[in-house]
Write an enzyme that holds these catalytic residues in place. Structure first.
Site, short mmCIF file in Angstrom:
data_model
loop_
_atom_site.label_atom_id
_atom_site.label_comp_id
_atom_site.label_asym_id
_atom_site.label_seq_id
_atom_site.Cartn_x
_atom_site.Cartn_y
_atom_site.Cartn_z
N GLU A 1 23.10 -8.13 -23.30
CA GLU A 1 24.49 -7.99 -22.81
C GLU A 1 24.68 -8.61 -21.43
OE1 GLU A 1 22.23 -5.74 -22.57
OE2 GLU A 1 22.52 -4.66 -20.67
N HIS B 1 17.86 -7.46 -21.71
CA HIS B 1 19.27 -7.06 -21.77
C HIS B 1 20.15 -8.22 -22.28
CE1 HIS B 1 19.23 -3.14 -19.60
NE2 HIS B 1 18.12 -3.62 -19.08
N CYS C 1 16.65 -1.99 -23.76
CA CYS C 1 15.83 -1.54 -22.63
C CYS C 1 15.40 -0.08 -22.84
CB CYS C 1 16.57 -1.76 -21.31
SG CYS C 1 15.48 -1.66 -19.89
#
Ligand code: MN
Length: 261
Positions: free
Chosen positions: A233, A231, A129
């Site tokens: 994660e 993202h 990001c």
């Protein structure tokens, strides 16, 4: 059995044990942090994702001291640049749009120094990001300061759903590293941004985009630094393995870097 043979056999066993334990040593992945309310912070989703991919996550505290940054770079085998605020457009020679969000000058300075020094040392790096946007800026690229006012026909890039859910599709460039890791079929990703890569940095290419043309992934020609606007994660830390290969690839590159140290 001759004594010399016994000794060389023993040496061979000890040596092979050393080599195998060296090969199994997990690489250390440094994660960029920020300061909020006097505390050094990082979202634990990054930490969990590095663990899930087989690396040892360590947090790198914000500093703008070059010597301290180099000390941290000595410790790590790979880097993750995390998400966050907008980036000062002065870094790519633009004045601020009226729609520019909050900028954090110390964090910009730290992140850009960390990226430039890591890339110069050929330390593998994943930008996520803001981290992906910064990788682009640090290497000479520019940003769209505000998607709604700058991209015609823009879709929603600030989803209201949790980060473990995809909200818009991306098209992945076939033959790219991203295609190797995620496949080259259109797929849904999460989205929490209003800035994006505009001109990609020299030596980098765009490897994924949403249907409105917004850049969603970049990678360097040497394959050592790469970034996603989404993202991964958010999915990995929630137990969804679709995006785990992104972190596993960083850990693999970091292991190779560690072996050459
Ligand atoms: Mn998006």
């Amino acid at each position: 059995m001759k004594k010399t043979f016994k000794i060389s056999l023993l040496l061979a066993v000890v040596l092979s044990f050393c080599i195998s334990s060296y090969a199994q040593k997990k690489p250390v992945i440094g994660i960029s942090t920020y300061v909020e309310g006097g505390s050094a912070r990082v979202n634990s989703t990054y930490i969990k994702s590095v663990r899930n991919a087989g690396g040892i996550p360590v947090c790198i505290p914000l500093t703008t001291n070059e010597k301290e940054i180099d000390e941290y770079l000595e410790l790590v085998d790979g880097i993750i640049m995390t998400g966050g605020e907008d980036i000062s457009p002065l870094y790519y020679n633009e004045d601020p749009s009226p729609f520019l969000g909050e900028v954090v000058p110390d964090r910009d300075a730290f992140d850009i120094m960390l990226i430039q020094r890591a890339v110069a040392k050929k330390i593998p790096l994943l930008g996520i990001c803001r981290g992906e946007q910064l990788l682009n800026v640090a290497m000479g690229g520019t940003l769209i300061q505000d998607i709604p006012s700058q991209v015609e026909g823009f879709i929603q890039h600030k989803q209201k759903a949790p980060s473990s859910f995809g909200s818009h599709m991306i098209i992945i460039e076939s033959g790219s590293l991203m295609a190797k890791l995620l496949g080259d079929q259109p797929m849904a990703v999460n989205s929490f941004h209003h800035q994006a890569v505009k001109d990609v940095a020299p030596g980098y290419s765009v490897t994924a985009a949403s249907k409105d043309g917004v850049v969603e992934a970049i990678e360097s020609k040497d394959g050592l630094s790469f970034g996603t606007q989404f993202h991964p994660e958010g999915f990995v830390s929630a137990g969804n393995k679709t995006f785990l290969p992104i972190f596993q690839h960083l850990v693999k590159l970091a292991s190779e870097y560690a072996a050459k140290k």
